[in-house]
Scaffold this motif. Structure first.
Motif, PDB file in Angstrom:
ATOM      1  N   PHE A  83      32.852   6.341   7.211  1.00 36.46           N
ATOM      2  CA  PHE A  83      32.037   5.460   8.045  1.00 36.46           C
ATOM      3  C   PHE A  83      30.696   5.036   7.305  1.00 36.46           C
ATOM      4  O   PHE A  83      29.838   4.718   7.996  1.00 36.46           O
ATOM      5  CB  PHE A  83      31.931   6.020   9.497  1.00 36.46           C
ATOM      6  CG  PHE A  83      33.161   6.381  10.059  1.00 36.46           C
ATOM      7  CD1 PHE A  83      33.996   5.263  10.505  1.00 36.46           C
ATOM      8  CD2 PHE A  83      33.861   7.618  10.172  1.00 36.46           C
ATOM      9  CE1 PHE A  83      35.287   5.379  11.181  1.00 36.46           C
ATOM     10  CE2 PHE A  83      35.136   7.824  10.948  1.00 36.46           C
ATOM     11  CZ  PHE A  83      35.639   6.742  11.232  1.00 36.46           C
TER      12      PHE A  83
ATOM     13  N   SER B 128      27.867   2.971   4.852  1.00 32.93           N
ATOM     14  CA  SER B 128      27.840   1.517   4.431  1.00 32.93           C
ATOM     15  C   SER B 128      28.320   1.438   3.017  1.00 32.93           C
ATOM     16  O   SER B 128      28.883   0.165   2.862  1.00 32.93           O
ATOM     17  CB  SER B 128      26.340   1.388   4.487  1.00 32.93           C
ATOM     18  OG  SER B 128      25.605   2.041   3.763  1.00 32.93           O
TER      19      SER B 128
ATOM     20  N   ALA C 271      32.034   0.930   3.181  1.00 34.03           N
ATOM     21  CA  ALA C 271      32.226  -0.138   3.840  1.00 34.03           C
ATOM     22  C   ALA C 271      32.101  -1.290   2.860  1.00 34.03           C
ATOM     23  O   ALA C 271      32.875  -2.597   2.879  1.00 34.03           O
ATOM     24  CB  ALA C 271      31.533  -0.360   5.246  1.00 34.03           C
TER      25      ALA C 271
END
Length: 169
Positions: free
Chosen positions: A132, A134, A137
């Motif tokens: 989870f 950044s 991502a």
């Protein structure tokens, strides 16, 4: 078949140099796209499980030599991804933009899951992804949206990468 493996080896060397020498030295880029992962995925989808495993192992070996990861980690991860990608040999329409996006997305997720499982077995040596975060991502987004571009580029080399089919399927 040897021609396809040699061609794949040259392509893997080019992409590993781009990843390790160029992209990893861009200071404002917190994560780098994994072009080798997309290449292994493409080779396995086009040529099957064995080619996926071989190109996965070779790309992982090249990356292990040039990165700070524990030796063998990238070999394991990419060999497994090449094997899994080989299951979709002749089943996937690799020319579809949407299929390439989905393949890049799931290959990156699978890579993170494999690294996570290995980090559970060797917690002192392997740093896993924070799913989870950044940074993950960003890597997931880059791999997802760059996979159609890389696959389109690799399709230009199909005459060298894909061996001629023999016999009746």
């Amino acid at each position: 078949m040897i021609k396809s493996y040699l061609s794949a080896f040259v392509i893997l060397i080019v992409f590993v140099l781009i990843e390790t020498a160029l992209l990893s030295n861009i200071f404002f880029l917190p994560a780098i796209p994994d072009f080798l992962l997309i290449c292994v995925l493409y080779f396995s989808i086009r040529n099957g499980k064995v080619a996926g495993e071989v190109t996965g192992f070779v790309s992982g070996l090249l990356l292990d030599f040039l990165s700070g990861a524990p030796f063998g980690l990238n070999c394991l991860v990419r060999t497994l991804i090449g094997f899994v990608g080989g299951f979709f040999h002749r089943l996937m329409n690799y020319e579809s933009f949407l299929v390439n996006i989905v393949a890049g997305f799931f290959a990156t997720i699978l890579k993170a899951l494999i690294v996570y499982v290995v980090s559970l077995l060797f917690p002192n040596y392997v740093n896993s992804y924070h799913i989870f975060s950044s940074i993950f991502a960003l890597e997931l987004g880059m791999n997802t949206f760059l996979s159609p571009l890389i696959i389109k580029l690799l399709r230009g080399f199909d005459s060298f990468i894909v061996p001629p089919r023999r016999g009746i399927d």
